[in-house]
Design an enzyme around this catalytic site. Structure first.
Site, PDB file in Angstrom:
ATOM      1  N   ASN A  87       0.833  -1.213   0.000  1.00 37.78           N
ATOM      2  CA  ASN A  87       0.000   0.000   0.000  1.00 37.78           C
ATOM      3  C   ASN A  87       0.861   1.254   0.000  1.00 37.78           C
ATOM      4  OD1 ASN A  87      -3.039  -0.410   0.115  1.00 37.78           O
ATOM      5  ND2 ASN A  87      -2.312  -1.975   1.534  1.00 37.78           N
TER       6      ASN A  87
ATOM      7  N   ARG B 240       3.849   1.772  25.864  1.00 36.98           N
ATOM      8  CA  ARG B 240       3.298   2.198  24.573  1.00 36.98           C
ATOM      9  C   ARG B 240       3.356   3.716  24.415  1.00 36.98           C
ATOM     10  NH1 ARG B 240       0.463  -1.595  21.534  1.00 36.98           N
ATOM     11  NH2 ARG B 240       0.116  -3.552  22.616  1.00 36.98           N
TER      12      ARG B 240
ATOM     13  N   MET C 102       1.101  -2.580  12.280  1.00 37.53           N
ATOM     14  CA  MET C 102       0.422  -3.544  13.138  1.00 37.53           C
ATOM     15  C   MET C 102       0.658  -3.302  14.630  1.00 37.53           C
ATOM     16  SD  MET C 102      -1.037  -4.908  10.679  1.00 37.53           S
ATOM     17  CE  MET C 102      -1.784  -6.523  10.769  1.00 37.53           C
TER      18      MET C 102
ATOM     19  N   HIS D 159      -7.961  -0.754   6.090  1.00 38.98           N
ATOM     20  CA  HIS D 159      -8.290  -2.028   6.726  1.00 38.98           C
ATOM     21  C   HIS D 159      -8.851  -2.972   5.664  1.00 38.98           C
ATOM     22  CE1 HIS D 159      -9.404  -4.821   9.861  1.00 38.98           C
ATOM     23  NE2 HIS D 159     -10.593  -4.936   9.298  1.00 38.98           N
TER      24      HIS D 159
END
Ligand code: GAR
Length: 217
Positions: free
Chosen positions: A16, A68, A93, A112
């Site tokens: 993509n 995170r 991901m 998606h």
């Protein structure tokens, strides 16, 4: 007019990303890709980006352990340093923190491989086959804190065949992905997409045909 500065975030082969890079080569395309960022050092797409002369960067999520927020901050700093206007997630991901998503609200797109809100998450093609879906496809949407949600900018559909395999279906959906992502990015970069009550309007109008792509099966 100055082109919109885009960063593409990848974790893998980057097909993509490659479709977006190809699209930006058209002189009238309103965006340029100035950074490809990956959380995986040997993501195949990084080589493609380098061959195209695009700056690449790696922020290895493993180096941040469970933190995170620190991982997202490191990415945000790179995006700011590159004066990024729009972020395109393209097979990236990792789940993103609400703080990071908030910083890029309505400036971060995701693709998606399913017709959302059906088949959020992983293994979308397998699950579409198991559900005996007749129509399947891909969605480009603005990213919100909830995974695989957020206002839909564009969708493309393919017919599911009775004898489809997961890989055959995935390949047909992927060709649709490669068409709708550059188109969706073009609309956003041209400033033609607004979000009203969780719905994307294009040129201020609801549900135009521009938001749908249904190639013949
Ligand atoms: C694409 O099919 C994309 O839609 C999907 O990963 C693939 C990446 O391929 N994304 C997700 O599943 C995100 N939840 P690519 O690296 O060749 O673009």
């Amino acid at each position: 007019m100055a082109k919109t500065r885009v960063a593409v975030l990848i974790s893998g082969r980057g097909s993509n990303m490659a479709a977006l890079i190809e699209a930006t080569k058209a002189p009238d395309y309103p965006a340029e890709i100035v950074l490809v960022l990956s959380n995986i050092a040997d993501a195949g797409g990084l080589d493609t980006a380098r061959r195209e002369g695009i700056d690449t960067a790696v922020v290895d999520h493993k180096a941040f352990g469970k933190d995170r927020a620190a991982f997202d901050r490191a990415m945000h700093e790179l995006l700011v340093a590159h004066k990024i206007d729009l972020v395109c997630l393209a097979g990236f991901m990792r789940l993103l923190t609400p703080e990071f998503v908030g910083l890029w609200s309505e400036r971060m797109l995701n693709i998606h491989p399913a017709l959302l809100p059906s088949f959020k998450g992983l293994d979308t093609h397998k699950r579409a086959l198991e559900a005996h879906a007749k129509v399947h496809g891909a969605t480009v949407h603005f990213v919100v804190p909830e995974m695989d949600a957020g206002p839909t900018i564009m969708q493309g559909a393919v017919a599911v065949r009775d004898d489809d395999s997961e890989s055959a279906l995935a390949a047909r959906v992927l060709t649709v992905e490669h068409r709708i992502y550059p188109e969706a990015l073009r609309l956003v970069a041209e400033g033609r997409v607004t979000v009203v009550d969780g719905r994307c309007l294009i040129d201020g109008k609801p549900v135009p045909d521009a938001g749908t792509l249904m190639p013949p099966a």
